[in-house]
Motif scaffolding. Structure first.
Motif, PDB file in Angstrom:
ATOM      1  N   VAL A  80       0.819  -1.214   0.000  1.00 22.32           N
ATOM      2  CA  VAL A  80       0.000   0.000   0.000  1.00 22.32           C
ATOM      3  C   VAL A  80       0.857   1.269   0.000  1.00 22.32           C
ATOM      4  O   VAL A  80       0.504   2.291  -0.589  1.00 22.32           O
ATOM      5  CB  VAL A  80      -0.995  -0.027   1.189  1.00 22.32           C
ATOM      6  N   SER A  81       2.022   1.201   0.645  1.00 25.83           N
ATOM      7  CA  SER A  81       2.829   2.417   0.776  1.00 25.83           C
ATOM      8  C   SER A  81       3.723   2.685  -0.438  1.00 25.83           C
ATOM      9  O   SER A  81       4.495   3.632  -0.435  1.00 25.83           O
ATOM     10  CB  SER A  81       3.690   2.316   2.045  1.00 25.83           C
ATOM     11  N   SER A  82       3.625   1.843  -1.467  1.00 23.87           N
ATOM     12  CA  SER A  82       4.448   2.055  -2.659  1.00 23.87           C
ATOM     13  C   SER A  82       3.744   3.012  -3.632  1.00 23.87           C
ATOM     14  O   SER A  82       2.515   3.074  -3.682  1.00 23.87           O
ATOM     15  CB  SER A  82       4.703   0.716  -3.344  1.00 23.87           C
ATOM     16  N   ASN A  83       4.567   3.732  -4.399  1.00 19.98           N
ATOM     17  CA  ASN A  83       3.971   4.666  -5.367  1.00 19.98           C
ATOM     18  C   ASN A  83       3.926   4.114  -6.785  1.00 19.98           C
ATOM     19  O   ASN A  83       3.842   4.864  -7.741  1.00 19.98           O
ATOM     20  CB  ASN A  83       4.751   5.975  -5.350  1.00 19.98           C
ATOM     21  N   ASP A 265      10.463   1.359  -6.481  1.00 23.95           N
ATOM     22  CA  ASP A 265       9.994   2.073  -5.296  1.00 23.95           C
ATOM     23  C   ASP A 265      10.088   1.216  -4.035  1.00 23.95           C
ATOM     24  O   ASP A 265       9.101   0.965  -3.346  1.00 23.95           O
ATOM     25  CB  ASP A 265       8.547   2.576  -5.492  1.00 23.95           C
TER      26      ASP A 265
END
Lengths: 411, 275
Positions: A80-83, A265
Motif C-alpha cells: 500500500v505504501s508504494s507509489n 519504489d
C-alpha cells in the motif's frame, strides 16, 4: 488519472506478477476438447511456451487481477505504501486475454493472483468469478492456477478448488518472526490453516463414498507455496526445515524459492540487494535431494557450521566430500539407495544402471552412454575397468569442482 | 535386393509394414535400401515386390514405441538403423534393456531428438487469427520443425483446439484441421498470414513478465534456441530487454525511498478498526 487501455493494464499487472516464481502447468487431470464443445487440453506434463531473458519458463498468463492492495508487506512491489502505478482488470478483460492468448498457442492457461482490495473475501470472490466464467461460459479446459487469499472465507477457497487445477498460498518468508516483521497484516497461523483446509478438502475429494463414487474434482494439481530467500536472516537449514514441514504436513506439490529481487519504489525498511540467484539454485538442488534422493535436511546442511549450503559446489557433492568413508561405490553391486547418493548420478542414470546391470558388468564408457556425469562421479565409483585409486581421499578433490576465486566486482 | 519406397506422409505405417514383411522373410539388413519420398530417384528403383506377410512377427513393445518416434527423425539412416536393431533383437530379446549397447544408445538419442522437436513444436507454434467469419474461428501458423514431426504432433493440436479451424504450414508437411477433420498435405513455402493485433499484447506481456534483475541469457537460449526466434513474435523484443536490463535495475537501486501515498494512513486506520 487518465483511463488505462488494455495494453497499459497488461504491462502494469504482469510487471506486478513477475515476482511469483511458479509457472508450472503439469500434474493435473488429462482433459481435451475433442468433443468440439470447448477449448483446451491438459496432458500431464506442462509446456513452456516461451522463455524470457531471465531464463524463466513462460507457461501461463501470470497476472494480477489488480495491484491495488491494502496490505503493507515490505518486500512487495504492490504494498500500500508504494507509489507504483495502479491498475485493475475487469473480469471480462482477464477472460478475453486468457482465451485469445490460448487460441494462438501462447500459453497453457492462467495464473491469477491479486492485491487485497476492500477485503480478503471480496478479492477472493472476484477471482473466483473469473475462474468460474472461464470454465462455465467459455468452456475453457486449459490450466488455471489461483493464488488463494489466506484470510478469505473457507467456503470461497473451497469453491475456488473446484475450478482451479492448482491453488497456492505463499508462506512468504521462512519464519513466523520474519512474516510478522515484514508482512505485518499477514498471520502465519492463518496461512497454515488455509493450507491445511485445502489439504483436508483434497483428501476428502480423493476418497470414495460408500457407493464407490468419487467426490468432485478438487485442485487436481495440488497446492504450492513460495518463500522469499535473502530478505531476512534465515539460514538454509531453517528454510529447508520449513520446506520439509510443508511437504510433510500439508502435502504440498512444490515449494518455490524466490531470491529477493530489486523492486521499483523499494522501502527503506528492506534495502535492495543483488538477488542471491546462486543460493536459490542450491536450495532447489537441496529440495530435490530431500524429495527424490532420500536425503535428510540434517545431512545436507551438516557440511558447514553456519547452517548454509556451500555456494561453490552442489549439495550432493558437498555431502559426498564430507562422507568419503562411504566411497568409492561399486556400480556393479551397490544398492539403489547408495547409487542415488553418488555425485553425478541422477535418478534416470540410476534406473539405467539397475536395468543394464542384469545383462552385463558396467564399464566406465557404459556409464557415459547412460548419461552419468563422470567428471563428478569418477572419484566416487568403482566400475569393471575403473577404480579411483587415491582420488577419493585426495586432499585437493574439492578444488577440482569449486570454481576458481573470482575477482570481486562493485555492486 | 529390395528397394522400399516410404512416403513422406504416413511414413510410420509404411515402414512398419515393410519391416514386418522383410523380417518375416528373413531378409538381412544389407539387402534393403530404404527410399524416403523418392529421394534416391530412378537409379535405384528396383521393383522387387515385398515378401508377403507370412507369420506374426513379435518385437518387444519398447522397440515398437521407440521405432514410432525414430521414423520421424531427419537422419537418412533412421530406417536402416531401426531394421538392424530389429534384426539383432531376433536373437537377443533382452537387448532393449541394455542401455550400454552402442546401436541402441544411438537410436535412443535419435528418439530423444524427435521427442524434443515434438515438444518444441507444441510450445512454439504461433497461430494468427485469419478473421474469416463463419461459425468456427480460423487460425494459421508457419513453423519450421527440425525433424519430420508435423504428423505425430498434429493430433495434440486437434485435441487442444477442437472448436476452431487451423492450419500449420511447414516446409515438410502441412496439417489442416477443418470442421473437426485432420488432414495432411505436402509442405509449402511460407504463406502470407494477415497481421494479428493480439501479437502486440503478447509482446507487452513478454517484456513485463521478464525480471531484469535476474538476467540469465544462456538459460533462455538452451530452452528456446535461436533457430526458433524468427517465427516467434515475442523474440523481437529479446535484444532490447537484455540491453536495457542493467540500467533498469540500477534505476531501482538509485531511486530514493518515496513517501507513501496519502491514502495509506486512511487505509491503515480502517484495517485497524476492523480488528
Amino acid at each position: 488519472m487518465s483511463r488505462l487501455d488494455l495494453s497499459q493494464k497488461l504491462a502494469i499487472l504482469s510487471d506486478a506478477a513477475r515476482y511469483d516464481a511458479s509457472c508450472a502447468s503439469s500434474g493435473t487431470t488429462r482433459r481435451d476438447s475433442r468433443d468440439g464443445k470447448g477449448l483446451g487440453s491438459t496432458e500431464g506434463s506442462g509446456i513452456c511456451h516461451a522463455y524470457a531473458p531471465d531464463g524463466r519458463c513462460i507457461s501461463l498468463l501470470k497476472i494480477l487481477m489488480t495491484n491495488f492492495c491494502i496490505y503493507d508487506c515490505a518486500y512487495c512491489v504492490n504494498r500500500v505504501s508504494s507509489n507504483v502505478q495502479r491498475a485493475r482488470f475487469s473480469p471480462d478483460e482477464v477472460v478475453q486475454l486468457t482465451i485469445e492468448f490460448y487460441r494462438r498457442n501462447y500459453i497453457e492457461g492462467l495464473f491469477l493472483s491479486s492485491g487485497i482490495i476492500q477485503s480478503p473475501d471480496k478479492t477472493m470472490d472476484d477471482m473466483l468469478r473469473i475462474a468460474k466464467r472461464l470454465r462455465e461460459v467459455e468452456n475453457f479446459r486449459g490450466y488455471i492456477h489461483l493464488k488463494t487469499i489466506p484470510d478469505a472465507a473457507p467456503e470461497l477457497i473451497e469453491e475456488a478448488g473446484l475450478y482451479a487445477d492448482r491453488l497456492s498460498i505463499n508462506v512468504e518468508l521462512p519464519t513466523d518472526q520474519s512474516v510478522k516483521a515484514y508482512a505485518p497484516e499477514k498471520n502465519p497461523a492463518t496461512i497454515r490453516k488455509a493450507m491445511g483446509d485445502v489439504k483436508s478438502r483434497k483428501d476428502v475429494a480423493s476418497e470414495r463414498s460408500y457407493t464407490g463414487k468419487r467426490g468432485k474434482r478438487f485442485v487436481p494439481a495440488g497446492q504450492s507455496t513460495q518463500m522469499i530467500v535473502g530478505a531476512d536472516g534465515s539460514t538454509d537449514a531453517t528454510i529447508l526445515g520449513q520446506s520439509t514441514m510443508l511437504y510433510g504436513d500439508y502435502k504440498l506439490k512444490r515449494v518455490y524459492y524466490s531470491a529477493f529481487s530489486p523492486i521499483p519504489d523499494a522501502t527503506a525498511k528492506l534495502p535492495l540487494i543483488k538477488p542471491p540467484l546462486a543460493r536459490e539454485h542450491r536450495l532447489y538442488q537441496a529440495d530435490w535431494l530431500l524429495r527424490f534422493y532420500g536425503f535428510g535436511v540434517d545431512e545436507i546442511t551438516a557440511a558447514r557450521p553456519d547452517g548454509n549450503l556451500d555456494l561453490d559446489i552442489d549439495p550432493k557433492l558437498a555431502w559426498a566430500l564430507q562422507n568419503r568413508a562411504l566411497f568409492p561405490v561399486d556400480v556393479n553391486r551397490a544398492s539403489k539407495e547408495m547409487l542415488l547418493r553418488v555425485p553425478g548420478f541422477g535418478t534416470r542414470t540410476v534406473g539405467r544402471i539397475l536395468s543394464t546391470r542384469r545383462h552385463r558388468r558396467l564399464r566406465y564408457d557404459d556409464l557415459l552412454r547412460m548419461g552419468a556425469s563422470l567428471k563428478k562421479a569418477q572419484a566416487f565409483i568403482v566400475a569393471q575397468d575403473w577404480t579411483p585409486g587415491g582420488l577419493t581421499d585426495s586432499a585437493d578433490l574439492r578444488a577440482r569442482f569449486a570454481p576458481p576465486p573470482e575477482q570481486l566486482s562493485l555492486f | 535386393m529390395y528397394t522400399v519406397p516410404l512416403p513422406r506422409i504416413g511414413t510410420d505405417i509404411a515402414w512398419r509394414d515393410a519391416a514386418k514383411r522383410l523380417i518375416g522373410a528373413g531378409v538381412s539388413p544389407e539387402d534393403i535400401l530404404w527410399d524416403f519420398d523418392n529421394e534416391m530417384g530412378e537409379l535405384f528403383a528396383i521393383d522387387t515386390p515385398l515378401p508377403p506377410v507370412t507369420r506374426r512377427i513379435k518385437a518387444p513393445q519398447s522397440f515398437v514405441e521407440m521405432a514410432n518416434w525414430v521414423v520421424w527423425h531427419k537422419d537418412p539412416q533412421r530406417f536402416a538403423r531401426l531394421y538392424a536393431m530389429l534384426w539383432r533383437l531376433r536373437h537377443q530379446p533382452g537387448l532393449m534393456q541394455d542401455r550400454a549397447d552402442a546401436d541402441l544408445a544411438k537410436l535412443r538419442q535419435m528418439e530423444k531428438g524427435v521427442h524434443r522437436c515434438k515438444h518444441k513444436m507444441k510450445a512454439f507454434v504461433r497461430f494468427r487469427d485469419l478473421r474469416q467469419g463463419g461459425a468456427r474461428r480460423s487460425f494459421a501458423a508457419w513453423f519450421e520443425p527440425t525433424h519430420h514431426t508435423v504428423e505425430p504432433t498434429a493430433p495434440f493440436f486437434a485435441r487442444r483446439f477442437a472448436d476452431m479451424d487451423w492450419m500449420i504450414a511447414t516446409p515438410d508437411v502441412t496439417a489442416q484441421f477443418i470442421d473437426g477433420n485432420l488432414t495432411f498435405h505436402p509442405g509449402q513455402p511460407k504463406p502470407d498470414l494477415p497481421e494479428d493485433a493480439t501479437e502486440a499484447l503478447w509482446g507487452t506481456y513478454f517484456c513485463n513478465i521478464f525480471n531484469p534483475a535476474r538476467l540469465k541469457v544462456s538459460a533462455m537460449t538452451s530452452e528456446m534456441p535461436r533457430k526458433y526466434w524468427k517465427n516467434l513474435p515475442e523474440a523481437q523484443h529479446i535484444h532490447d530487454l537484455i540491453a536495457g536490463a542493467e540500467a533498469k535495475v540500477q534505476q531501482m537501486r538509485d531511486a530514493a525511498p518515496t513517501l507513501p501515498p496519502e491514502r495509506v494512513a486512511k487505509i491503515k486506520r480502517q484495517l485497524r478498526g476492523r480488528d
